[in-house]
Design an enzyme around this catalytic site. Structure first.
Site, PDB file in Angstrom:
ATOM      1  N   ARG A  21      25.391  30.767  11.487  1.00 24.26           N
ATOM      2  CA  ARG A  21      25.168  28.411  11.499  1.00 24.26           C
ATOM      3  C   ARG A  21      25.905  28.496  11.945  1.00 24.26           C
ATOM      4  NH1 ARG A  21      28.090  25.775   7.935  1.00 24.26           N
ATOM      5  NH2 ARG A  21      27.298  23.688   6.762  1.00 24.26           N
ATOM      6  N   ARG A  25      24.197  25.109  14.411  1.00 25.49           N
ATOM      7  CA  ARG A  25      24.164  23.926  14.736  1.00 25.49           C
ATOM      8  C   ARG A  25      24.791  23.358  16.015  1.00 25.49           C
ATOM      9  NH1 ARG A  25      24.636  22.640   8.375  1.00 25.49           N
ATOM     10  NH2 ARG A  25      22.124  22.794   8.191  1.00 25.49           N
ATOM     11  N   GLY A 104      31.893  48.406  18.847  1.00 24.61           N
ATOM     12  CA  GLY A 104      29.916  49.213  19.347  1.00 24.61           C
ATOM     13  C   GLY A 104      29.407  48.267  19.577  1.00 24.61           C
ATOM     14  N   ASP A 128      36.444  46.101   9.169  1.00 25.43           N
ATOM     15  CA  ASP A 128      37.172  46.965   9.788  1.00 25.43           C
ATOM     16  C   ASP A 128      39.037  46.546  10.425  1.00 25.43           C
ATOM     17  OD1 ASP A 128      35.980  49.401   8.919  1.00 25.43           O
ATOM     18  OD2 ASP A 128      34.982  49.172  11.399  1.00 25.43           O
ATOM     19  N   MET A 170      37.476  51.426   3.002  1.00 26.66           N
ATOM     20  CA  MET A 170      37.665  51.776   4.445  1.00 26.66           C
ATOM     21  C   MET A 170      37.450  51.569   5.731  1.00 26.66           C
ATOM     22  SD  MET A 170      33.024  51.280   3.747  1.00 26.66           S
ATOM     23  CE  MET A 170      31.940  52.132   3.741  1.00 26.66           C
ATOM     24  N   GLU A 188      51.822  53.163  -4.740  1.00 30.28           N
ATOM     25  CA  GLU A 188      52.589  54.041  -4.175  1.00 30.28           C
ATOM     26  C   GLU A 188      52.925  54.439  -3.296  1.00 30.28           C
ATOM     27  OE1 GLU A 188      51.433  53.164  -7.313  1.00 30.28           O
ATOM     28  OE2 GLU A 188      53.067  52.199  -8.128  1.00 30.28           O
ATOM     29  N   GLU A 223      40.029  55.619   5.246  1.00 32.49           N
ATOM     30  CA  GLU A 223      39.255  56.835   4.969  1.00 32.49           C
ATOM     31  C   GLU A 223      38.779  58.152   6.601  1.00 32.49           C
ATOM     32  OE1 GLU A 223      34.911  55.401   6.078  1.00 32.49           O
ATOM     33  OE2 GLU A 223      35.306  53.549   6.937  1.00 32.49           O
ATOM     34  N   ILE A 253      31.039  48.739  -1.200  1.00 31.89           N
ATOM     35  CA  ILE A 253      31.403  48.006  -2.087  1.00 31.89           C
ATOM     36  C   ILE A 253      31.799  46.443  -0.825  1.00 31.89           C
ATOM     37  CG2 ILE A 253      30.389  48.350  -4.200  1.00 31.89           C
ATOM     38  CD1 ILE A 253      33.274  48.062  -4.692  1.00 31.89           C
TER      39      ILE A 253
HETATM   40  O1  F6P Z   1      33.030  49.547  10.626  1.00 32.26           O
HETATM   41  C1  F6P Z   1      32.817  49.034   9.491  1.00 32.26           C
HETATM   42  C2  F6P Z   1      31.835  49.959   8.343  1.00 32.26           C
HETATM   43  O2  F6P Z   1      32.125  50.168   7.454  1.00 32.26           O
HETATM   44  C3  F6P Z   1      33.748  50.939   8.130  1.00 32.26           C
HETATM   45  O3  F6P Z   1      34.430  50.549   8.004  1.00 32.26           O
HETATM   46  C4  F6P Z   1      32.697  52.315   8.046  1.00 32.26           C
HETATM   47  O4  F6P Z   1      33.673  53.606   8.343  1.00 32.26           O
HETATM   48  C5  F6P Z   1      31.567  52.525   8.943  1.00 32.26           C
HETATM   49  O5  F6P Z   1      31.546  50.863   9.290  1.00 32.26           O
HETATM   50  C6  F6P Z   1      30.757  52.421   7.756  1.00 32.26           C
HETATM   51  O6  F6P Z   1      28.985  52.741   8.747  1.00 32.26           O
HETATM   52  P1  F6P Z   1      27.257  52.745   7.700  1.00 32.26           P
HETATM   53  O7  F6P Z   1      27.865  51.959   6.979  1.00 32.26           O
HETATM   54  O8  F6P Z   1      26.568  52.657   8.920  1.00 32.26           O
HETATM   55  O9  F6P Z   1      27.479  54.329   7.275  1.00 32.26           O
END
Ligand code: F6P
Length: 322
Positions: A21, A25, A104, A128, A170, A188, A223, A253
């Site tokens: 947006r 704009r 990327g 991230d 994530m 913890e 992760e 989510i």
């Molecule tokens: O880069 C954002 C992200 O949500 C990461 O935290 C996660 O590892 C990855 O993308 C998951 O990617 P995809 O939605 O392609 O499975």
């Protein structure tokens, strides 16, 4: 400059719409025509392009996801794919491209710039927060708040049953979401890729917590943690502490939902900054906010230089959990 393009690429993040947006704009107020490119670089390769104007971005600031859609384009990694993309840019006479995404997406923009010389500006959009050149990326705050709400919910049930939970968040190869939400949730322990995880130590910490009178324990696991994720860590930990462990993977989510106020402001700020900088003749850079100011960083430095987690925060996390 008459025509510019904007696209969102890679994993979507809440607040990308605010950035779209702001780009539309700010650009239209400087009499530029904005072309929205659908599905990131996939749409650029396939020519999936729409004209955008003031009204086409009405009411989107509060919406999650991205109205331009996103993709992780494999085709754009190839020279042939990029040739097609350049053809699309030429067809619509697009003279500047704003790319909203993560590392990327920036690598792709950098390649495009090197191959055809089109001015490219990056806006950091990823949950991230792993991009050098900005304190926060668009979507990070929303993701943290969603994860935090889940962690609070898990605490309620963990306390009721006197259980240990490992909750995986994530962050790809980075531990920002885990560290910040872990501190905010009073976890913890927090396991992040930036620090080597020793499961024996995790077990000792847990035992100490229970000796001191804790009823439950919530451990936040990034992760990308080197112990191999929440399920694997739970298996090893179970035998060491002699307690049952539950695992919750929060997953995607964290990527959806309405953007927080912070992410709407960040998206708006960076969208305007990207247009300003493009019009000022700069290229191959990302706009970010550091200590409350707009900062430009060369695109390749956004991924070659690592931001690193704050050692002060790691100290706080350790001090307050034990
Ligand atoms: O880069 C954002 C992200 O949500 C990461 O935290 C996660 O590892 C990855 O993308 C998951 O990617 P995809 O939605 O392609 O499975």
């Amino acid at each position: 400059m008459k025509n510019i393009g904007v696209l969102t690429s890679g994993g979507d993040s809440a607040g990308m719409n605010a950035a779209i947006r702001a780009v539309v704009r700010a650009a239209t107020s400087s009499n530029l025509q904005v072309y929205g490119i659908k599905r990131g670089y996939e749409g650029l390769i396939e020519g999936d392009v729409v004209q955008m104007d003031y009204a086409s971005v009405s009411g989107i600031i509060s919406e999650g996801g991205t109205i331009l859609y996103s993709a992780r384009s494999k085709g754009f990694y190839t020279k042939e794919g990029r040739k097609e993309a350049i053809r699309t840019l030429q067809k619509y006479e697009i003279e500047g491209l704003i790319v909203i995404g993560g590392d990327g997406s920036f690598r792709g923009a950098h390649e495009l710039y090197k191959e055809c010389g089109i001015p490219v500006i990056g806006i950091p959009g990823t949950i991230d927060n792993d991009i050098n050149g900005t304190d926060y990326t668009i979507g990070y705050d929303t993701a943290c708040n969603i994860a935090l709400e889940a962690l609070d919910n898990i605490r309620d049930t963990a306390d009721s049953h006197g259980r240990v939970f490992l909750v995986e968040v994530m962050g790809k190869h980075a531990g920002y979401i885990a560290l910040d939400t872990g501190i905010a949730a009073g976890a913890e322990d927090i396991l992040i890729p930036e620090l080597a995880t020793d499961v024996d130590m995790v077990a000792q910490n847990l035992k100490r917590c229970f000796i001191k009178g804790k009823r439950s324990a919530v451990i936040v696991v990034a992760e990308g943690d080197d112990a191999g994720g929440a399920f694997k860590t739970a298996e090893i930990l179970k035998s060491k502490i002699g307690r049952d462990i539950r695992v919750t993977i929060l997953g995607h989510i964290q990527r959806g939902g309405r953007p927080t106020g912070m992410d709407r402001i960040l998206g708006s700020w960076l969208g305007v900054a990207a247009v300003d900088i493009l019009l000022a003749g700069q290229t191959d850079i990302m706009v970010g906010i550091i200590s409350g100011r707009v900062v430009s960083t060369k695109l390749d430095q956004t991924w070659t230089h690592k931001k690193g987690v704050d050692s002060g925060l790691i100290r706080i996390a350790k001090l307050l959990s034990q």
